[in-house]
Design an enzyme around this catalytic site. Sequence first.
Site, short mmCIF file in Angstrom:
data_model
loop_
_atom_site.label_atom_id
_atom_site.label_comp_id
_atom_site.label_asym_id
_atom_site.label_seq_id
_atom_site.Cartn_x
_atom_site.Cartn_y
_atom_site.Cartn_z
N HIS A 114 0.81 -1.22 0.00
CA HIS A 114 0.00 0.00 0.00
C HIS A 114 0.84 1.26 0.00
O HIS A 114 0.29 2.36 -0.07
CB HIS A 114 -0.92 0.00 1.22
CG HIS A 114 -0.18 0.01 2.54
ND1 HIS A 114 0.67 -0.99 2.91
CD2 HIS A 114 -0.15 0.91 3.55
CE1 HIS A 114 1.18 -0.72 4.10
NE2 HIS A 114 0.71 0.43 4.51
N CYS A 115 2.16 1.17 0.09
CA CYS A 115 3.00 2.36 0.25
C CYS A 115 3.95 2.60 -0.91
O CYS A 115 3.84 3.60 -1.61
CB CYS A 115 3.79 2.26 1.55
SG CYS A 115 2.80 2.50 3.04
N ILE A 116 4.91 1.72 -1.10
CA ILE A 116 6.04 2.02 -1.98
C ILE A 116 5.63 2.22 -3.44
O ILE A 116 6.17 3.11 -4.10
CB ILE A 116 7.12 0.93 -1.85
CG1 ILE A 116 7.57 0.82 -0.39
CG2 ILE A 116 8.33 1.29 -2.71
CD1 ILE A 116 8.59 -0.25 -0.15
#
Length: 426
Positions: free
Chosen positions: A272-274
């Site tokens: 969900h981030c990088i």
Amino acid sequence: MDVGPLLERFKAHQATIGIIGLGYVGLPLALTAARAGFTVLGFDINASYVARLNRGESYIKHIPSQPLAAAVAANRLAATADFSRLPEADALLICVPTPLTRHREPDLSYVEQTTRTIAEHLRKGQLIVLESTTYPGTTEEVLKPLLEATGLKSGQDFFLAFSPEREDPGNPDFGTAAIPKVVGGDGAAALALAEALYSQLVVRTVPVSSAATAEAVKLTENIFRAVNIALVNELKVVYAAMGIDVWEVIDAARTKPFGFMPFYPGPGLGGHCIPVDPFYLTWKAREYDITTRFIELAGQVNAHMPSYVVERLAQAVDRGGRPFSGARILLLGVAYKKNVDDIRESPALKLLELIEARGARVDYHDPHVPELPPTRKHGALAGRRSVPLTVATVASYDAVLIATDHDQVDYRLIAEHARLVVDTRN
């Protein structure tokens, strides 16, 4: 407004904490707050999440049900889809998704809708904290105007802050409470309140000068990782062409006690981030007529890795005397990282689509993902089910492609019975 009484309620664990969004970030945060002695009320539009949480059941694999059930039984934790109960909370922590659009621009629709809902029920004396990752300026440029449209003023009637989530799903060493929390507020009072609250939940807080600074901290953490992963992915391609094992290179390089930090190649970025966060800064930088060439180049390198993997797979199958078109491929792992059931932005889904686009047939095995759920980008894959991992199954495929290195897999069985193994995880 005197913030003293609310500060004291936070320090005495006598406040009610409302958490909006009970997914991979909100659920562990709710459990952490409940175990710290707070009364926690979770909000979510997913009726299944609400019902299961109120029964003390976990719907996220790496979060056990037992502590949830204990918190529910002790009346420390409850969930609801009734947002008219928002005024019951002394603090509202927003943990909703911040994805990208098809054009790689920020999609703040979940944040904006949540903020509008809060505004409908906002009362004096509440602390509102955004945890969702976003570009610098979101808290003050998006949330603050929506909340102040009620006639209440930030820093006087309510208090607004940003504290980025730092969840690492499935990490046994760093759960929510063990990870320091960065906090930035819209004014000194908001910062003091946010710091007082989170100090009761996590090992330590890291106050910064503004909400925008806290937003920039989160992006910097993940851009650092994205850029370094892109570098090592590019080295993988170069060294493979030279006949050099990049894993051996990294293992040797990491013996240097300073100036080097190991990153490892893979089939692409997931989670969900990088894959998402760097483009929030890229988008915001255009407002200042700045081009983030380095970040965008890293994104291009990482986005190309699934295509590179499929090309290498096709070449290996062809060398074995079997045309890739019509070949049967077993994709091992569809979660974005090992030992979790999280498929958000998983490169395995892109791999599956690319392989089938070239005429091969694909099944998958993943002990943590028995069935593929609907996703924004890969909706056509929904409903596919994991096949069993047996000697007969493995031997029936032309190749096994290891995309996720789950521990709960018998790799010896694969090595002994697969016709061909293409391993992206070493």
